[in-house]
Write a protein that holds these residues in place. Structure first.
Motif, PDB file in Angstrom:
ATOM      1  N   ALA A 139       0.701  -1.237  -0.029  1.00 13.11           N
ATOM      2  CA  ALA A 139      -0.022   0.132  -0.156  1.00 13.11           C
ATOM      3  C   ALA A 139       0.874   1.407   0.125  1.00 13.11           C
ATOM      4  O   ALA A 139       1.788   1.184   0.674  1.00 13.11           O
ATOM      5  CB  ALA A 139      -0.868  -0.092   1.307  1.00 13.11           C
ATOM      6  N   ILE A 140       0.560   2.150  -0.959  1.00 11.08           N
ATOM      7  CA  ILE A 140       1.259   3.335  -0.944  1.00 11.08           C
ATOM      8  C   ILE A 140       0.835   4.765  -0.657  1.00 11.08           C
ATOM      9  O   ILE A 140       1.165   5.822  -0.781  1.00 11.08           O
ATOM     10  CB  ILE A 140       2.176   3.538  -2.265  1.00 11.08           C
ATOM     11  N   GLY A 141      -0.725   4.558  -0.526  1.00 12.30           N
ATOM     12  CA  GLY A 141      -1.475   5.641  -0.089  1.00 12.30           C
ATOM     13  C   GLY A 141      -2.982   5.453   0.034  1.00 12.30           C
ATOM     14  O   GLY A 141      -3.486   4.221  -0.148  1.00 12.30           O
ATOM     15  N   TRP A 142      -3.769   6.184   0.133  1.00 10.44           N
ATOM     16  CA  TRP A 142      -5.276   6.159   0.466  1.00 10.44           C
ATOM     17  C   TRP A 142      -6.034   7.571   0.337  1.00 10.44           C
ATOM     18  O   TRP A 142      -5.323   8.599   0.295  1.00 10.44           O
ATOM     19  CB  TRP A 142      -5.790   5.538   1.898  1.00 10.44           C
ATOM     20  N   GLU A 143      -7.396   7.364   0.071  1.00  9.55           N
ATOM     21  CA  GLU A 143      -8.098   8.595  -0.109  1.00  9.55           C
ATOM     22  C   GLU A 143      -8.587   9.162   1.115  1.00  9.55           C
ATOM     23  O   GLU A 143      -9.263  10.349   0.995  1.00  9.55           O
ATOM     24  CB  GLU A 143      -9.436   8.063  -0.832  1.00  9.55           C
ATOM     25  N   LEU A 144      -8.323   8.486   2.347  1.00  5.78           N
ATOM     26  CA  LEU A 144      -8.574   9.344   3.696  1.00  5.78           C
ATOM     27  C   LEU A 144      -8.218  10.696   3.779  1.00  5.78           C
ATOM     28  O   LEU A 144      -6.944  10.996   3.199  1.00  5.78           O
ATOM     29  CB  LEU A 144      -8.280   8.610   4.975  1.00  5.78           C
ATOM     30  N   GLU A 145      -8.611  11.442   4.512  1.00  2.86           N
ATOM     31  CA  GLU A 145      -7.885  12.775   4.918  1.00  2.86           C
ATOM     32  C   GLU A 145      -6.623  12.813   5.648  1.00  2.86           C
ATOM     33  O   GLU A 145      -5.923  13.605   5.687  1.00  2.86           O
ATOM     34  CB  GLU A 145      -8.808  13.758   5.310  1.00  2.86           C
ATOM     35  N   ASP A 146      -6.704  11.759   6.493  1.00  7.99           N
ATOM     36  CA  ASP A 146      -5.575  11.335   7.326  1.00  7.99           C
ATOM     37  C   ASP A 146      -4.453  10.892   6.590  1.00  7.99           C
ATOM     38  O   ASP A 146      -4.638  10.425   5.480  1.00  7.99           O
ATOM     39  CB  ASP A 146      -5.790  10.189   8.503  1.00  7.99           C
ATOM     40  N   GLU A 147      -3.408  11.319   7.177  1.00  2.00           N
ATOM     41  CA  GLU A 147      -2.047  11.156   6.304  1.00  2.00           C
ATOM     42  C   GLU A 147      -1.881   9.543   6.289  1.00  2.00           C
ATOM     43  O   GLU A 147      -2.267   8.879   7.079  1.00  2.00           O
ATOM     44  CB  GLU A 147      -0.737  11.779   7.282  1.00  2.00           C
ATOM     45  N   PHE A 148      -1.454   9.073   5.129  1.00  4.30           N
ATOM     46  CA  PHE A 148      -1.031   7.562   4.914  1.00  4.30           C
ATOM     47  C   PHE A 148       0.132   7.199   5.499  1.00  4.30           C
ATOM     48  O   PHE A 148       1.350   8.075   5.451  1.00  4.30           O
ATOM     49  CB  PHE A 148      -0.953   7.115   3.526  1.00  4.30           C
ATOM     50  N   SER A 149       0.145   6.646   6.562  1.00  3.05           N
ATOM     51  CA  SER A 149       1.351   6.036   7.393  1.00  3.05           C
ATOM     52  C   SER A 149       1.347   4.572   8.156  1.00  3.05           C
ATOM     53  O   SER A 149       0.004   4.123   8.193  1.00  3.05           O
ATOM     54  CB  SER A 149       1.741   7.214   8.583  1.00  3.05           C
ATOM     55  N   ALA A 150       2.281   4.068   8.305  1.00  8.33           N
ATOM     56  CA  ALA A 150       1.974   3.020   9.272  1.00  8.33           C
ATOM     57  C   ALA A 150       1.252   2.944  10.508  1.00  8.33           C
ATOM     58  O   ALA A 150       0.422   2.209  10.724  1.00  8.33           O
ATOM     59  CB  ALA A 150       3.492   2.262   9.588  1.00  8.33           C
ATOM     60  N   ALA A 151       1.723   4.107  11.259  1.00  5.73           N
ATOM     61  CA  ALA A 151       0.633   4.407  12.389  1.00  5.73           C
ATOM     62  C   ALA A 151      -0.742   4.480  12.063  1.00  5.73           C
ATOM     63  O   ALA A 151      -1.582   4.135  12.986  1.00  5.73           O
ATOM     64  CB  ALA A 151       1.291   5.737  12.974  1.00  5.73           C
ATOM     65  N   ASN A 152      -1.059   5.293  10.954  1.00 10.22           N
ATOM     66  CA  ASN A 152      -2.470   5.524  10.827  1.00 10.22           C
ATOM     67  C   ASN A 152      -3.187   4.155  10.088  1.00 10.22           C
ATOM     68  O   ASN A 152      -4.379   3.634  10.232  1.00 10.22           O
ATOM     69  CB  ASN A 152      -2.773   6.565   9.710  1.00 10.22           C
ATOM     70  N   ILE A 153      -2.668   3.259   9.542  1.00  9.40           N
ATOM     71  CA  ILE A 153      -2.975   1.800   9.126  1.00  9.40           C
ATOM     72  C   ILE A 153      -3.269   0.875  10.351  1.00  9.40           C
ATOM     73  O   ILE A 153      -4.364   0.545  10.383  1.00  9.40           O
ATOM     74  CB  ILE A 153      -1.682   1.176   8.241  1.00  9.40           C
TER      75      ILE A 153
END
Length: 185
Positions: A139-153
């Protein structure tokens, strides 16, 4: 040849290998605790089957090695037991026959340490970390407003239980079966 097949025109004509898009959008259906379905779209690397299988094998090896290491640690902690039939000679025999005085503070500390290292919370943390690590391989990104990161996954699965499993299953379907989107397993 039937009329339907005669009129069908492919959207893309495959002319050579190596023309696969390097990235793709992958919709993932998850469910909120109130039962409401939700959809998340991840931007993913288009790994080849063999690459994805290698990543999954590496993860499985790590899990097996961690289990074996935990088993070895447990074996080391077991007390040496000797039979009283041995004639009662030697330190081990004396230790087996002599009542052991247990320091309650040491026992409490040992139990709390074991709980911290091997309890349910620790197991959940380890599983989230392992799942996050494998998702971050593709995974390299997403459509969420939150930053795409390991912590957010990790936070995603912590808040929306089962989302990590849904992501991994969706990626499996995409890579191993060529199914992206509403395809069911």
């Amino acid at each position: 040849m039937t009329e339907a097949k005669k009129d069908t025109v492919p959207v893309f004509v495959l002319k050579r290998l190596g023309s696969q898009a390097p990235e793709f959008d992958m919709p993932v259906d998850i469910q909120k605790l109130d039962g409401t379905p939700a959809r998340l779209t991840l931007r993913c690397k288009a790994l080849k089957k063999t690459e994805w299988a290698g990543i999954k094998d590496a993860r499985q090896r790590e899990a097996i090695e961690a289990t074996l290491k935990a088993d070895e640690t447990t074996e080391e902690r077991k007390p040496v037991q000797t039979s009283k039939k041995s004639g009662g000679k030697g330190k081990d025999a004396e230790r087996a026959e002599t009542p052991q005085v247990v320091d309650r503070a040491e026992m409490r500390a040992a139990v709390l340490k074991t709980l911290a290292e091997s309890g349910f919370s620790a197991a959940v943390d380890k599983a989230l970390e392992a799942d996050t690590t494998i998702v971050m391989k593709f995974a390299i990104g997403w459509e969420l407003e939150d930053e795409f990161s390991a912590a957010n996954i990790t936070a995603l699965d912590n808040e929306f239980a089962g989302s990590m499993e849904a992501i991994l299953n969706a990626y499996d379907r995409a890579i191993f079966r060529g199914q992206v989107g509403n395809s069911k397993p």
